[in-house]
Design an enzyme around this catalytic site. Structure first.
Site, PDB file in Angstrom:
ATOM      1  N   ASP A 140       0.861  -1.183   0.000  1.00 37.93           N
ATOM      2  CA  ASP A 140       0.000   0.000   0.000  1.00 37.93           C
ATOM      3  C   ASP A 140       0.903   1.241   0.000  1.00 37.93           C
ATOM      4  OD1 ASP A 140      -2.269   1.768   0.579  1.00 37.93           O
ATOM      5  OD2 ASP A 140      -1.426   1.841   2.614  1.00 37.93           O
TER       6      ASP A 140
ATOM      7  N   TYR B  42      -0.149   5.068   0.868  1.00 35.71           N
ATOM      8  CA  TYR B  42      -0.333   6.123   1.881  1.00 35.71           C
ATOM      9  C   TYR B  42      -0.318   5.543   3.296  1.00 35.71           C
ATOM     10  CZ  TYR B  42      -1.756   8.765  -2.232  1.00 35.71           C
ATOM     11  OH  TYR B  42      -1.788   9.356  -3.466  1.00 35.71           O
TER      12      TYR B  42
ATOM     13  N   SER C 267      -2.634   1.246  -5.004  1.00 38.00           N
ATOM     14  CA  SER C 267      -3.145   2.405  -4.272  1.00 38.00           C
ATOM     15  C   SER C 267      -4.531   2.820  -4.753  1.00 38.00           C
ATOM     16  CB  SER C 267      -2.189   3.580  -4.440  1.00 38.00           C
ATOM     17  OG  SER C 267      -2.694   4.730  -3.793  1.00 38.00           O
ATOM     18  N   ASN C 268      -5.264   3.446  -3.842  1.00 35.98           N
ATOM     19  CA  ASN C 268      -6.525   4.084  -4.207  1.00 35.98           C
ATOM     20  C   ASN C 268      -6.298   5.413  -4.922  1.00 35.98           C
ATOM     21  OD1 ASN C 268      -8.525   2.242  -3.373  1.00 35.98           O
ATOM     22  ND2 ASN C 268      -8.223   2.815  -1.231  1.00 35.98           N
TER      23      ASN C 268
ATOM     24  N   ARG D  36      -7.726  13.239   6.704  1.00 33.05           N
ATOM     25  CA  ARG D  36      -7.478  11.844   6.351  1.00 33.05           C
ATOM     26  C   ARG D  36      -8.695  10.967   6.670  1.00 33.05           C
ATOM     27  NH1 ARG D  36      -5.349   7.907   3.230  1.00 33.05           N
ATOM     28  NH2 ARG D  36      -4.471   6.171   4.396  1.00 33.05           N
TER      29      ARG D  36
END
Lengths: 224, 224
Positions: free
Chosen positions: B8, B10, B116-117, B39
């Site tokens: 991942d 972040y 990642s998103n 966040r």
């Protein structure tokens, strides 16, 4: 204009602060913190289960969320504690204006239904224990389709039950994510903002915002 | 045993506390509170968009979450403020052990990818700006399929890229919901728990928990 007014259950008809009362008997000093994290975890787990396509019933999910919350507070508990605290969800207080609001809406020939993420074993005792059950025509649970709100499929249940068009449904919730989901599906929505919060705008704003349900009745009268 | 280690981005490779530094220049007294709510809102909006089947790219979603956060803090801002603060996401610091960890894993003939998103306009500047880009074989974004993690479809992207079996992938994340999602999909998982948090168990526990990525290298050596 509207034929059916559909209400969310937890936080909209029933007051979640009732949880804190029950928790006060269990742990006076941390009751507020526990009840907040419990509810937050319950919602978070529910959203993630929906995304992961791993539906479980809301009663099991709620107990799991409670265990996580008590662990995080470093509180010891046994099976009986979990069951007793969970029972608070079956015995929440409704907001005091509800009986009057429901009877006013019924008098206008509007159908009154509820749509909840709770499963029947949670919803039925809660609604049956309360004096307002006679005024609710239909208790709908997402358990029927195993998909939580705010999925489009969950709101589609309302159309299956009532055989109405989307424009004939007014959807009422105190939860902004639920309002957004219902609006996203195509319903007019009312956000019940009892605590003067900021609406968490995530794509769709409510059609109307009220600070309690008496205001809803007035607004429906004007928009009939 | 493993052929590919997928990370991942972040919070796992890049340190989200870098956000707070940038916010310090904007509002010193509330920087910590703003960065946390930003966040939190970003994730919450992402989960709900996924459930409502209303995907938007992560850059737009991140800016919307920032506006909500600043509104909630009653802070005035203009378009330029939003763009400047958003740019902090393109210039995060990586955790200091990363270059060594990646080169150690490469030396074992393991593929290194990220999933990642974030969409490419966020990911590419971040990865390209950093010295670690040479060691990353594949940068995968869910934008390709318009479905956010932790949906099963998002993790399936890894199999499309690498043509491996699920058992040959080790998935590494600091986010417990991401670990749960990857485990739910059938990957072995490593939870990077840098801050001694309690794992938010929502169905699947990690295969292994480490407090930093150096420990990951040792664990992979033992499990090859």
């Amino acid at each position: 204009m509207y034929k059916a007014i559909i209400f969310d259950v937890y936080g909209t008809i029933f007051d979640m602060s009732s949880l804190e009362k029950r928790l006060n008997q269990f742990d006076e000093t941390q009751a507020s913190s526990i009840s907040q994290l419990w509810r937050k975890t319950q919602l978070q787990h529910m959203f993630l289960k929906q995304i992961m396509q791993r539906y479980i019933t809301f009663d099991i999910l709620t107990k799991d969320a409670l265990r996580f919350t008590l662990d995080k507070h470093k509180i010891q508990y046994n099976r009986e504690d979990i069951n007793q605290l969970f029972d608070a969800f079956l015995d929440l207080d409704y907001f005091k204006e509800i009986p009057r609001v429901f009877s006013d809406l019924k008098a206008k020939n509007l159908e009154i239904g509820v749509l909840s993420n709770g499963n029947d074993s949670m919803l039925m005792p809660l609604v049956d224990n309360s004096k307002i059950s006679d005024d609710i025509d239909t208790v709908m649970s997402v358990d029927e389709i195993k998909q939580y709100k705010p999925s489009p499929a969950s709101y589609a249940l309302i159309l299956d039950y009532y055989h109405v068009n989307r424009s004939e449904v007014l959807y009422v919730s105190s939860n902004s994510w639920d309002v957004t989901g219902a609006a996203n599906f195509g319903f007019d929505t009312v956000w019940v903002n009892r605590r003067k919060m900021q609406f968490d705008n995530n794509g769709q704003a409510p059609t109307m915002t009220v600070s309690n349900l008496n205001e809803l009745v007035k607004w429906v009268e004007m928009n009939k």
